[in-house]
Design a protein around this motif. Sequence first.
Motif, mmCIF file in Angstrom:
data_model
loop_
_atom_site.group_PDB
_atom_site.id
_atom_site.type_symbol
_atom_site.label_atom_id
_atom_site.label_comp_id
_atom_site.label_asym_id
_atom_site.label_seq_id
_atom_site.Cartn_x
_atom_site.Cartn_y
_atom_site.Cartn_z
ATOM 1 N N UNK A 184 59.193 15.687 51.259
ATOM 2 C CA UNK A 184 59.620 16.664 50.267
ATOM 3 C C UNK A 184 60.999 17.193 50.619
ATOM 4 N N UNK A 185 61.628 17.851 49.659
ATOM 5 C CA UNK A 185 62.944 18.420 49.890
ATOM 6 C C UNK A 185 62.882 19.530 50.929
ATOM 7 N N UNK A 186 63.467 19.321 52.073
ATOM 8 C CA UNK A 186 63.424 20.277 53.176
ATOM 9 C C UNK A 186 63.958 19.609 54.423
ATOM 10 N N UNK A 187 63.891 20.285 55.545
ATOM 11 C CA UNK A 187 64.409 19.713 56.781
ATOM 12 C C UNK A 187 63.407 18.717 57.360
ATOM 13 N N UNK A 188 63.899 17.914 58.310
ATOM 14 C CA UNK A 188 63.008 16.971 58.995
ATOM 15 C C UNK A 188 61.923 17.736 59.739
ATOM 16 N N UNK A 189 62.293 18.857 60.359
ATOM 17 C CA UNK A 189 61.306 19.672 61.085
ATOM 18 C C UNK A 189 60.232 20.194 60.129
ATOM 19 N N UNK A 190 60.639 20.634 58.952
ATOM 20 C CA UNK A 190 59.664 21.122 57.968
ATOM 21 C C UNK A 190 58.708 20.019 57.553
ATOM 22 N N UNK A 191 59.220 18.795 57.377
ATOM 23 C CA UNK A 191 58.370 17.687 56.967
ATOM 24 C C UNK A 191 57.391 17.288 58.061
ATOM 25 N N UNK A 192 57.830 17.342 59.300
ATOM 26 C CA UNK A 192 56.915 17.016 60.407
ATOM 27 C C UNK A 192 55.814 18.065 60.512
ATOM 28 N N UNK A 244 70.793 11.357 66.264
ATOM 29 C CA UNK A 244 72.012 10.715 65.743
ATOM 30 C C UNK A 244 72.443 11.327 64.408
ATOM 31 N N UNK A 245 71.663 12.262 63.896
ATOM 32 C CA UNK A 245 72.044 12.948 62.654
ATOM 33 C C UNK A 245 72.845 14.195 62.971
ATOM 34 N N UNK A 246 73.805 14.561 62.114
ATOM 35 C CA UNK A 246 74.675 15.722 62.410
ATOM 36 C C UNK A 246 73.892 17.020 62.630
ATOM 37 N N UNK A 247 72.890 17.271 61.826
ATOM 38 C CA UNK A 247 72.135 18.516 61.931
ATOM 39 C C UNK A 247 70.803 18.358 62.647
ATOM 40 N N UNK A 248 70.553 17.201 63.213
ATOM 41 C CA UNK A 248 69.342 16.995 63.998
ATOM 42 C C UNK A 248 68.077 17.251 63.203
ATOM 43 N N UNK A 249 67.188 18.031 63.801
ATOM 44 C CA UNK A 249 65.913 18.333 63.144
ATOM 45 C C UNK A 249 66.093 19.203 61.896
ATOM 46 N N UNK A 250 67.264 19.821 61.772
ATOM 47 C CA UNK A 250 67.536 20.676 60.607
ATOM 48 C C UNK A 250 68.234 19.927 59.483
ATOM 49 N N UNK A 251 68.291 18.604 59.586
ATOM 50 C CA UNK A 251 68.862 17.794 58.504
ATOM 51 C C UNK A 251 68.002 17.949 57.254
ATOM 52 N N UNK A 252 68.644 18.291 56.155
ATOM 53 C CA UNK A 252 67.919 18.500 54.900
ATOM 54 C C UNK A 252 67.766 17.161 54.184
ATOM 55 N N UNK A 253 66.509 16.851 53.812
ATOM 56 C CA UNK A 253 66.212 15.602 53.117
ATOM 57 C C UNK A 253 66.199 15.817 51.616
ATOM 58 N N UNK A 254 66.498 14.730 50.897
ATOM 59 C CA UNK A 254 66.320 14.774 49.446
ATOM 60 C C UNK A 254 64.841 14.878 49.128
ATOM 61 N N UNK A 255 64.531 15.075 47.850
ATOM 62 C CA UNK A 255 63.131 15.219 47.455
ATOM 63 C C UNK A 255 62.296 14.017 47.848
#
Length: 658
Positions: free
Chosen positions: A500-508, A535-546
């Motif tokens: 879902x639209x949110x950070x990687x940490x939120x999805x985990x 390897x992502x700029x914002x790490x676990x806080x990278x925001x994903x598309x929906x």
Amino acid sequence: MSAPGERATPARRAGAGGGPAFGPGRMMAGGQAEKALDFKGSSLRLLRLLQPQRLMLVSLLALGVISVGFSVVGPKVLGQATDLIFAGIIGPNLPPLPKDQIVAGLRAQGDNAKADMLAAMDVVPGQHIDFTAVGHVLLVALGLFLLSTVFAAVQGQLTTVVVQRAVFHLREQVEEKFARLPLRYFDKQPRGEVLSRVTNDIDNISQSLQQTMSQLLISLFSVLGVLVLMFVISPLLAVIALVTVPVMVYISAKIGKRAQPQFIKQWSTTGRLNGHIEEVYTGHALVKTFGQQDEAAATFKKHNDGLYEAGFRAQFVSGLIQPSMMFIGNLNYVLVAVVGAVRVASGSLSLGDLQAFIQYSRQFTQPLTQVATMANLLQSGVASAERVFALLDAEEQSPDPANPAQPEAVRGRVEFQNVSFRYVEDAPLIENLTLTVDPGQTVAIVGPTGAGKTTLVNLLMRFYEIDSGRITLDGVDISTMSREGLRARTGMVLQDAWLFGGTIADNIAYGAKDATREKIIEAAKATHVDHICRILPDGYDTVLDEDGSNLSAGERQLITVARAFLAEPSILILDEATSSVDTRTEVLVQRAMNSLRQGRTSFVIAHRLSTIRDADVILVMENGRIVEQGDHTTLLAADGAYARLYNTQFAAPVTEST
């Protein structure tokens, strides 16, 4: 959350059985829905949505009565100003004698008409217009109209609050209903059709109530108030004005009856159009890959044309109401003016009262015309309400037991005892299936498409209820457990990674509300997601598309594995979890799932047999039955169904290349 296979399976099996695989979906989208349903019953049910706001409704009604009261008295007061002005014009032209003598003289001369008219007037011979008195009357009228406007504005604001609260609670009811609907309902409904009911139809209900509720109350109160004063001024003219009411009601009813089916068709066609748009948007890559743009555009044009036709007919038919009402209102106006003029000439009615009555006749027919004109909005709103109520009335899944059972200790022992299930009445799928899975075992389920592999885990999760038999978890019948309690002990990794639209940490952390940052990172490291985040700029806080489109398919799948790992389930279900990733990513996903399966009872559905060689038990299913079971080595040695599947994938075919 359900796997794509869960939705495809019943449709496929239904089709295989000869039943209408998507029959109910088509029916709701454009079959029975196009026929007008219970307009009266749906209207009353729609009004019942306002019941929780009783106090506000009482206040709203009171404000409407006060506003209309001030508005209705205004013309009567203005009539007094007209009488004062008329008397001031006539007065200077009369001889300086008492009015009684002038009237008697006119009668002696045989001019009874003038005598009657003068006798009915409050005129002082020789006196000009009393502008002071006229000014006072006009100020009173102005004050009445201002007060009416203020109370009407307050009533309008209160109406907005009442309607928005009612629609808010309606959306809550729909959301709660979704939680109680069985998966079978969504199998039979196009996704766009369901979304249309939740969005377009509820928005249309809100707009219809907002635009009609306040005006409808004002109109009805105005009709009653004006009718009372019309009878006070002249009962004869009031009766004449009432003659046209039955005609108005009859015409409105006849036109409305023809318009209602068109509004039903308009909104059902909107649902089909939305379903097509959602389908094409979701699969736009495939549409382009297979060159189906023209076909998709043609289908869109077909639905769009249907919507245009239904919308045009609905608006055209309902639009006939207003001109019809205006025509009848004008006839009423002419009739009242002619008879009223005769009454003034005979002295039975003052000129001011006639002016007030003519205004009242307009105020009387105008609200009736407005009510009739609002019929198209009401019909459109009720048509949408019928579709939403059909959703709310859909058959729900059986309720959980009042006192749900719970295993004393969750170890993960699962038993299927003589389980039978079918999606369609005359198309058996699983018959008398018996299976025992010990705690900690990994059970792989293989077989051709349509064999019932996904159905087996759907029954375990109680996405569907079995027809007969029994499924137990650690000795407790799962039908005696709450669904939430059962699914809280189960983790699923599906073929299509849902993010879902949110950070990687939120999805985990989706399945673990109280998960700390440390726990999230620990789960990510165990499932090879930590490397992706680093390897992502914002790490676990990278925001994903929906849909997580800014990650690869393998990366999305690893995140879903981490989500299941963090939830720490007792039972794990892996449904084709590596089928959509490349070979290198498959190795990472497989390693992550091996970590996830440690110490847990696991059900693995797989087409790639290389991923389940180390399973404790492999079940081979065909036509809803377990035809073989054992470990990899034993089943290969048996040279049966499993061996045939395995050799099909891995044995080098003998080909001629000449």
